[in-house]
Design a protein around this motif. Structure first.
Motif, mmCIF file in Angstrom:
data_model
loop_
_atom_site.group_PDB
_atom_site.id
_atom_site.type_symbol
_atom_site.label_atom_id
_atom_site.label_comp_id
_atom_site.label_asym_id
_atom_site.label_seq_id
_atom_site.Cartn_x
_atom_site.Cartn_y
_atom_site.Cartn_z
ATOM 1 N N GLU A 15 26.007 47.153 4.318
ATOM 2 C CA GLU A 15 26.551 47.348 5.427
ATOM 3 C C GLU A 15 26.193 48.277 6.130
ATOM 4 O OE1 GLU A 15 30.906 46.572 7.520
ATOM 5 O OE2 GLU A 15 30.651 46.591 5.269
ATOM 6 N N THR A 30 23.574 40.532 11.643
ATOM 7 C CA THR A 30 24.345 41.356 11.210
ATOM 8 C C THR A 30 25.871 40.794 11.057
ATOM 9 O OG1 THR A 30 24.654 42.697 13.159
ATOM 10 C CG2 THR A 30 23.102 43.449 11.556
ATOM 11 N N VAL A 34 27.742 40.811 7.651
ATOM 12 C CA VAL A 34 29.158 41.609 7.681
ATOM 13 C C VAL A 34 30.400 40.928 7.107
ATOM 14 C CG1 VAL A 34 30.884 42.961 8.932
ATOM 15 C CG2 VAL A 34 28.399 43.434 9.317
#
Length: 190
Positions: A15, A30, A34
């Motif tokens: 992350e 992402t 995440v």
């Protein structure tokens, strides 16, 4: 054989170091990664945290307790093993993409590097519609040097140097996970 990284450290590395450094250009990737990292943070900070202290302990615990869908019936969609496998596949794409950026010439097309990396890694796990949408999204990427500067580590040359330092660590994490999951026949979880 490599030392097993702790699962919390693995999640933080994915992350913090890699996803956020890519900036908003890859927000479509992402965001999903995440979410998976947050699932793993929940496991590593939850009531069974000692079971999720390392990749090895997580695999052993989940397999021993029937928490992994090895029969491919669609059960346990958020098992730690399945979630890490998705992150592992994304890490392979990231590894290939960043290596391509690092070694490509200044006139190389970022979209081509990204598409080639995607086709060699994640594309095999996505349906046709997702593959086509990803390929179209990759066409919007800026030039290689502009992309390297967007990574916010300095000039394009400084970004290339940083990638040279980071890529061996990415490779280590990928290799550790690949070996562990291969030993337990977990590379093809649904």
């Amino acid at each position: 054989m490599y030392d097993q990284p702790t699962l919390p450290a693995f999640c933080e590395d994915v992350e913090e170091r890699f996803l956020h450094s890519l900036g908003t250009i890859f927000s479509f990737i992402t965001k999903d990664a995440v979410a998976k990292v947050q699932i793993m943070e929940g496991y590593s900070g939850g009531g069974e945290r000692e079971r999720y202290a390392s990749l090895q302990s997580m695999v052993e615990y989940e397999l021993a307790n029937g928490l992994v869908d090895v029969q491919k019936r669609g059960g346990h969609p958020e098992s730690g093993c399945r979630t890490v496998l998705r992150l592992h596949r994304a890490l392979r794409w990231l590894q290939l993409f960043l290596e391509g950026l690092r070694t490509a010439g200044e006139d190389a097309r970022t979209s081509t590097i990204c598409t080639d990396s995607y086709n060699a890694s994640l594309a095999a796990y996505h349906p046709w519609v997702i593959r086509k949408a990803a390929t179209v999204a990759f066409c919007t990427l800026p030039s290689r040097n502009a992309f390297l500067e967007v990574m916010n580590v300095g000039t394009a040359e400084e970004a290339v140097a940083m990638l040279g330092e980071a890529l061996p660590h990415i490779s280590d994490v990928y290799d550790i996970t690949q070996e562990l999951f291969a030993q337990h026949d977990l590379l093809n979880l649904p």
